[in-house]
Every structure is written in C-alpha cells, then in structure tokens.
Design a protein around this motif. Structure first.
Motif, PDB file in Angstrom:
ATOM      1  N   LYS A  23       0.828  -1.199   0.000  1.00 24.23           N
ATOM      2  CA  LYS A  23       0.000   0.000   0.000  1.00 24.23           C
ATOM      3  C   LYS A  23       0.872   1.263   0.000  1.00 24.23           C
ATOM      4  O   LYS A  23       0.441   2.332  -0.460  1.00 24.23           O
ATOM      5  CB  LYS A  23      -0.907  -0.014   1.234  1.00 24.23           C
ATOM      6  CG  LYS A  23      -1.963   1.070   1.273  1.00 24.23           C
ATOM      7  CD  LYS A  23      -3.073   0.841   0.274  1.00 24.23           C
ATOM      8  CE  LYS A  23      -4.235   1.781   0.522  1.00 24.23           C
ATOM      9  NZ  LYS A  23      -5.266   1.692  -0.513  1.00 24.23           N
ATOM     10  N   LEU A  24       2.090   1.132   0.490  1.00 28.22           N
ATOM     11  CA  LEU A  24       3.033   2.249   0.478  1.00 28.22           C
ATOM     12  C   LEU A  24       3.155   2.864  -0.909  1.00 28.22           C
ATOM     13  O   LEU A  24       3.219   4.084  -1.077  1.00 28.22           O
ATOM     14  CB  LEU A  24       4.422   1.757   0.905  1.00 28.22           C
ATOM     15  CG  LEU A  24       4.798   1.713   2.376  1.00 28.22           C
ATOM     16  CD1 LEU A  24       6.143   1.045   2.534  1.00 28.22           C
ATOM     17  CD2 LEU A  24       4.826   3.105   2.974  1.00 28.22           C
ATOM     18  N   TYR A  25       3.267   1.999  -1.905  1.00 28.48           N
ATOM     19  CA  TYR A  25       3.466   2.414  -3.300  1.00 28.48           C
ATOM     20  C   TYR A  25       3.443   1.136  -4.113  1.00 28.48           C
ATOM     21  O   TYR A  25       4.284   0.271  -3.934  1.00 28.48           O
ATOM     22  CB  TYR A  25       4.824   3.105  -3.456  1.00 28.48           C
ATOM     23  CG  TYR A  25       5.122   3.645  -4.841  1.00 28.48           C
ATOM     24  CD1 TYR A  25       5.064   5.019  -5.084  1.00 28.48           C
ATOM     25  CD2 TYR A  25       5.471   2.816  -5.891  1.00 28.48           C
ATOM     26  CE1 TYR A  25       5.351   5.534  -6.340  1.00 28.48           C
ATOM     27  CE2 TYR A  25       5.756   3.316  -7.151  1.00 28.48           C
ATOM     28  CZ  TYR A  25       5.696   4.680  -7.378  1.00 28.48           C
ATOM     29  OH  TYR A  25       5.979   5.183  -8.628  1.00 28.48           O
ATOM     30  N   GLN A  26       2.466   1.008  -4.992  1.00 27.67           N
ATOM     31  CA  GLN A  26       2.327  -0.271  -5.655  1.00 27.67           C
ATOM     32  C   GLN A  26       2.321  -0.146  -7.174  1.00 27.67           C
ATOM     33  O   GLN A  26       1.796   0.832  -7.727  1.00 27.67           O
ATOM     34  CB  GLN A  26       1.076  -1.020  -5.183  1.00 27.67           C
ATOM     35  CG  GLN A  26      -0.241  -0.397  -5.549  1.00 27.67           C
ATOM     36  CD  GLN A  26      -0.777   0.577  -4.515  1.00 27.67           C
ATOM     37  OE1 GLN A  26      -1.837   1.127  -4.720  1.00 27.67           O
ATOM     38  NE2 GLN A  26      -0.087   0.832  -3.408  1.00 27.67           N
ATOM     39  N   LEU A  27       2.914  -1.147  -7.807  1.00 27.33           N
ATOM     40  CA  LEU A  27       2.751  -1.324  -9.240  1.00 27.33           C
ATOM     41  C   LEU A  27       1.527  -2.203  -9.459  1.00 27.33           C
ATOM     42  O   LEU A  27       1.130  -2.959  -8.586  1.00 27.33           O
ATOM     43  CB  LEU A  27       3.979  -1.987  -9.856  1.00 27.33           C
ATOM     44  CG  LEU A  27       5.319  -1.263  -9.732  1.00 27.33           C
ATOM     45  CD1 LEU A  27       6.365  -1.986 -10.581  1.00 27.33           C
ATOM     46  CD2 LEU A  27       5.219   0.190 -10.134  1.00 27.33           C
ATOM     47  N   ASN A  28       0.949  -2.106 -10.656  1.00 22.22           N
ATOM     48  CA  ASN A  28      -0.121  -3.048 -10.953  1.00 22.22           C
ATOM     49  C   ASN A  28       0.477  -4.358 -11.435  1.00 22.22           C
ATOM     50  O   ASN A  28       1.688  -4.466 -11.684  1.00 22.22           O
ATOM     51  CB  ASN A  28      -1.111  -2.463 -11.965  1.00 22.22           C
ATOM     52  CG  ASN A  28      -0.490  -2.201 -13.330  1.00 22.22           C
ATOM     53  OD1 ASN A  28       0.220  -3.045 -13.887  1.00 22.22           O
ATOM     54  ND2 ASN A  28      -0.765  -1.025 -13.893  1.00 22.22           N
ATOM     55  N   GLU A  29      -0.359  -5.355 -11.542  1.00 22.28           N
ATOM     56  CA  GLU A  29       0.134  -6.702 -11.831  1.00 22.28           C
ATOM     57  C   GLU A  29       0.830  -6.781 -13.191  1.00 22.28           C
ATOM     58  O   GLU A  29       1.836  -7.469 -13.344  1.00 22.28           O
ATOM     59  CB  GLU A  29      -1.026  -7.697 -11.774  1.00 22.28           C
ATOM     60  CG  GLU A  29      -0.579  -9.137 -11.724  1.00 22.28           C
ATOM     61  CD  GLU A  29      -1.723 -10.074 -11.408  1.00 22.28           C
ATOM     62  OE1 GLU A  29      -1.663 -11.224 -11.873  1.00 22.28           O
ATOM     63  OE2 GLU A  29      -2.664  -9.652 -10.712  1.00 22.28           O
TER      64      GLU A  29
END
Length: 604
Positions: A207-213
């Motif tokens: 949740k800090l910083y995410q890429l999508n799949e």
C-alpha cells in the motif's frame, strides 16, 4: 556508590570506566574482541575498596544486552516471554543473586537472526483495530524477540500487503483499509531503539506504493517503474531507515512465481534486476545488508544460471514444513543462510511443535552448505508458535549444542513442571504427527470447503472433483493420533504445576481445536459416503443415515464455533479465535451451508 545491597556494574569497556579498569587489571576477561561483538560476560569481581560486585558486561552494547537478559532469565527466573505465557518469577534472596560461576557468553553463531512478521491477522486484529498492531502488542513482541536474541525483524504485513486492500475477504473485513506512514516509522524506530535491525522486502505491491500486476510481470518494458518504486521507498518513506533489504526472484506484487507477460527469460530478468537493485541499495546505504530469499522457483534458477551480485546473502527457504523442494547444487561461493518456518499459513491457527525436526534440518543444512550467515524465522501470529520460535533462537546461538529432544524436556519442565512435562511433550509430538502430509488446521479447512462444495450438488463421488480434493486417505490415522494427543493433554493437565492459564491456552486448546475440526471433516466424509450409497442403491436407510449425519455434523460445527468463541482462558487474548477476524485463507465453514446440504440430500 551505595554502601549496602548488591552492587551491579553494567556496561562495556567503552561505556563504563570501572568495567574498563577491571578488564585492564585482568579481574575480568573482557575486550572488544573477547568474547566479541554480541558476546558478553557474567563475573563476580572485588573492587579496590574490597567490596564485591556483579559484573554484567559486553564486548559491545548488544553483548551487554544479552548478558543482562541471560542473567535475568537464569538467575532471577524472569521468563523472556512472560507477557505471552503469564509465567512470573519467584522471589529470590540476595544470596541467590550470587549463585553463579563466571561465564563468557559467546556471540551467536548465526550473526543475523531475523523474525518475519507475516500472516499476523489475529495478532493484529484481536484488540479491535483491524490489520494493525496496537502499540502494546507490538512492543511486547519486540521486547520478547530481543530477549531471545533475535536481532532483526522484517516488517511486511504492517506495510500494507496487497491482500489487505485487493482481496475480497479483506475488503469485507475492512473496506476503508489504509496505512499510517507515521505509525510505520514508529514501529521501525522502536525496533531500532531495542537494538534490532529492520529488514524490508522490496517487493512492489505494498500500500506504500504499488505497481499493478501487468507492470510487475514485465521487467523489460517497466524497468524504470520498478526502479522508481524502489527509489520512492528509500527516499520518500520510512523504509529508507532500514538496515537489511531483501528481494525475491518472484512476481513482485503477489507471492507466486514470476511469469513474464512479454516473453522474457526469467533467469536473464533477475540477473539484471538484482544488479540494478544492488546498485540502488549501495548508493542509498553502502553498509546495508542485501538478501536474496530463494523460494522453490528461485532455487530452480539459482541452480542454473541465476547469479546475483556476490555481496547478496542467499537465504534458502524451506517448504513451510522444514523440508526443501530443491537443494543447492552448489553455493557458488555465496554467503548462505536459511528462511525457515516456526509456523506456516497452512497450520496458522494451530501450531506444529517440532524442535527435533528443527534440530535435524538446521544441523544438516548448516553442515552441508555452510548456511550460517543468516536465519529468518516466520512466526505467523507469534504467541502460538513460541516453542518453535525459541528453538530457532537456540539454534542460532549454537546449532551444534542444540538438541531438540533436550530442548523439549527443558522447555516443558520450565512451564509445566517435572511431572506434567513428559505428557506435554507426548501431546505435542502427537499434535505434530497429526499434521502429517502437511495437513495443518488451515489445510483441513480447505478439505472441508471442498466437502461443502461437493455436498451442495447432487454429483456422485466419482464424478465430483470437489470430493476428490476433499478426500483424505489418512484421515482415520490422523484422528487416532490426535485422540492419543488428547489423552496426553488430559493426563498432563492433572499434573500441571503452573496452575495457570498457559496450559489450557498453549497445550489443551490447540489440540482440542484440531481434534474438533478433524471430527467435523470425518462426519462430512461419512455424509458423502452415505449419500452416495443411496444414490446408487435407492436404499432409503442410506438416505436417512446421510440426513442424520448432516445433523450430527451441524452439532460438531456448533461445538467447534463455540470453542473458538470461548477461546483462551487468559482474558488478555479474548476474541483471538473469533472466526470473524481470523486470517481468511481457505474460508471457514458456515452453519448455513449445512442447511443447503441437507436440502440437497432431502431432494435426492
């Protein structure tokens, strides 16, 4: 200095002038090199004025810390896990404080012993603030880990693992889930305050910083996004304060194998990924420790042409049950360590106590591969897994001196007394055996879910994929083993000297929970067989038998839910086993399902 009472000198030669003088005059044997970093001493020394003093000192601050904690445990009788066990110390006399021989405490043989906070749902949920530790729970866990000589913790769940905001079960549990960056920093700071390093796995789904799949499944087209995310972690979040940075050669959002969506060769991808990642960490903190965590898919490519930079520690992961799917064909000159499970998501709710297996597995792996540079321990919800967590701490101190059977005896005598100990050991050994073929509590829930799916249809056994997944050939054997465990539990209960909540909560309740669940699984199997006989023969007695067994299954499930809702005797852990806040892996059987199952059976 006070003229009366017991005099303690606590410090290092760099922080305490009197201790330095005693070392210089050879009244104590201590230096920065002896016993060495993280090592310490206990000694009784006579000062210039003729007064005796107890010296608890270290070659460094952490060695001092361990000397104090060991003395507190062994001489003062303070349980390092008192918050979790409820075991309190007895009064000791002044004379008792002096009843010890001078001791040199060697540094732990494994320099990094890292606790992995993973799958912590009940520990984070039971006090009401879902998916986030309350401050007391977290700090008491850190305090206990330090006393057990864990010197690092990997934060994972508290960073906002992707399940917490992307999986349907968690969205229902906490639809407004978010993380508190300042609180994460507070968690890190407290661990540092207590002398622990903090490890972060630099995967890209938090949740800090995410890429999508899609971005996480194609390195060559998204390389800059991966590097941008890592840089953000290091420069814009408290992750930059951490000391150990790990990475798994897997999917960077979900914990599964990397399968490229753009035709890449996985080995080539991760050779480049680790080179770039290593350079980024070196620029950020040249003193940071870098760790490659190898699961089975990482092991497979490591045994071929996957070669990260040589300054990575390679941590070989067990399969969750202290076995390995692959063994290293060569260490290739890397510093080696292990990632082991004191608990696993497939047993999660009920522990799998196994210090003898820990002894056997760790001794073999360290002797064979020199894997003594790092040990990470997955402890699930911590308090239910403290026996194995403690066993791993002893392994890290001196694996050659660790004897699993001897540890078992000492641990159970310490908590339950001499008379009850043998029965507790026997109960625990049977609890371990009852989870044979890697079927722990959560895996049994999967089988139950498959039975429910099967019985909600009118399919015959041989035509039902759900039934085939549910069926367990060794169920009768497992039930016989857990029945024996229960007999030992009842015998030990009569002899338990602690007369505290701990026997019920740590011994009796886990065995009861898995015993009840196995009984429910067994009754669902009987329902399936009776119903199948009716469908094939038309004998109404078989149909009646199936319906009666459904009613019996309902009573068994009601009993199990009631046991979970009652939970522990210690009111501190109230609400822990409430199914509504459990980790949702493999679901949980609902009474409404049995109504549907009965309706299907009646209409056959």
């Amino acid at each position: 200095m006070p003229e009366n009472g017991i005099l303690y000198l606590l410090g290092t030669i760099d922080t305490h002038q009197k201790i330095a003088q005693l070392a210089d005059s050879r009244k104590i044997s201590l230096s920065n090199e002896n016993p060495g970093p993280r090592g310490g001493i206990w000694a009784q020394a006579t000062l210039e004025n003729g007064r005796k003093a107890i010296v608890l000192a270290g070659s460094d601050v952490q060695g001092l810390q361990y000397a104090i904690y060991d003395y507190s445990s062994e001489v003062l009788g303070i349980d390092p896990l008192e918050y979790w066990t409820g075991k309190t110390a007895n009064m000791v006399s002044d004379n008792d404080l002096l009843v010890f021989e001078n001791r040199s405490i060697a540094p732990p043989e494994i320099p990094i012993l890292c606790y992995f906070e993973n799958d912590v749902d009940e520990l984070a949920n039971y006090r009401g603030k879902l998916l986030e530790y309350d401050w007391e729970t977290y700090t008491e866990m850190i305090n206990s880990l330090v006393r057990l000589k864990y010197n690092a913790i990997q934060l994972f769940d508290m960073l906002g693992r992707p399940e917490f905001f992307l999986r349907e079960a968690y969205q229902k549990l906490k639809p407004d889930y978010d993380i508190d960056i300042k609180y994460i920093e507070k968690l890190i700071d407290y661990a540092h305050l207590k002398g622990m390093k903090v490890q972060i796995d630099m995967s890209l789904g938090y949740k800090l910083y995410q890429l999508n799949e899609n971005e996480a499944s194609c390195w060559k087209e998204n390389k800059e996004k991966w590097i941008e995310a890592w840089t953000y972690y290091l420069e814009k979040t408290p992750v930059g304060k951490c000391d150990i940075f790990s990475l798994r050669p897997r999917n960077q959002v979900w914990d599964w194998e990397y399968k490229s969506t753009c035709g890449e060769d996985k080995t080539e991808v991760f050779n480049e990924v680790y080179a770039e990642f290593g350079k980024l960490i070196d620029r950020h903190n040249p003193d940071a420790v870098k760790v490659l965590i190898c699961y089975h898919d990482g092991m497979e490519i490591f045994n071929k042409d996957f070669n990260p930079p040589k300054d990575f520690i390679v941590a070989w992961s067990d399969n969750g049950w202290l076995g390995f799917e692959y063994l290293p064909e060569s260490t290739k000159g890397y510093n080696f360590g292990t990632y082991m499970h004191a608990g696993f998501w497939r047993n999660h709710t009920v522990p799998d106590p196994c210090p003898e297996l820990i002894d056997e597995t760790m001794t073999h792996f360290i002797d064979t591969y020199g894997a003594n540079k790092y040990l990470q321990v997955n402890g699930q919800t911590f308090r239910l897994f403290i026996l194995n967590i403690t066993a791993f701490s002893k392994v890290a101190q001196s694996y050659k001196d660790f004897d699993g059977e001897d540890f078992y005896r000492k641990w159970t005598r310490y908590y339950f007394g001499e008379d009850a100990a043998e029965y507790v050991v026997s109960a625990y050994k049977h609890l371990h055996q009852a989870q044979l073929n890697e079927d722990g509590y959560v895996e049994i829930l999967y089988r139950i879910k498959m039975y429910h799916q099967h019985l909600k249809t009118d399919a015959l056994i041989e035509n039902s994929e759900s039934y085939q997944r549910a069926f367990s050939e060794d169920l009768n054997q497992r039930m016989a083993i857990i029945d024996s465990a229960w007999e030992f539990v009842e015998k030990g209960k009569e002899l338990d000297k602690s007369k505290a909540y701990f026997y019920h909560d740590q011994v009796e309740l886990p065995v009861l929970l898995i015993r009840q669940l196995l009984n429910y699984q067994f009754e669902l199997q009987n329902v399936s067989l009776a119903r199948d006989r009716y469908q094939k023969t038309g004998n109404k007695l078989d149909k009646q038998d199936a319906l009666e067994k459904i009613d019996n299954a309902r009573m068994l499930l009601e009993e199990h839910i009631a046991t979970r809702m009652r939970g522990d005797m210690n009111p501190k852990w109230k609400n822990w086993y409430n199914p509504a806040i459990r980790r949702p892996n493999n679901g949980f059987p609902e009474l409404e399902d049995l109504l549907e199952i009965k309706n299907v059976a009646e209409e056959l």
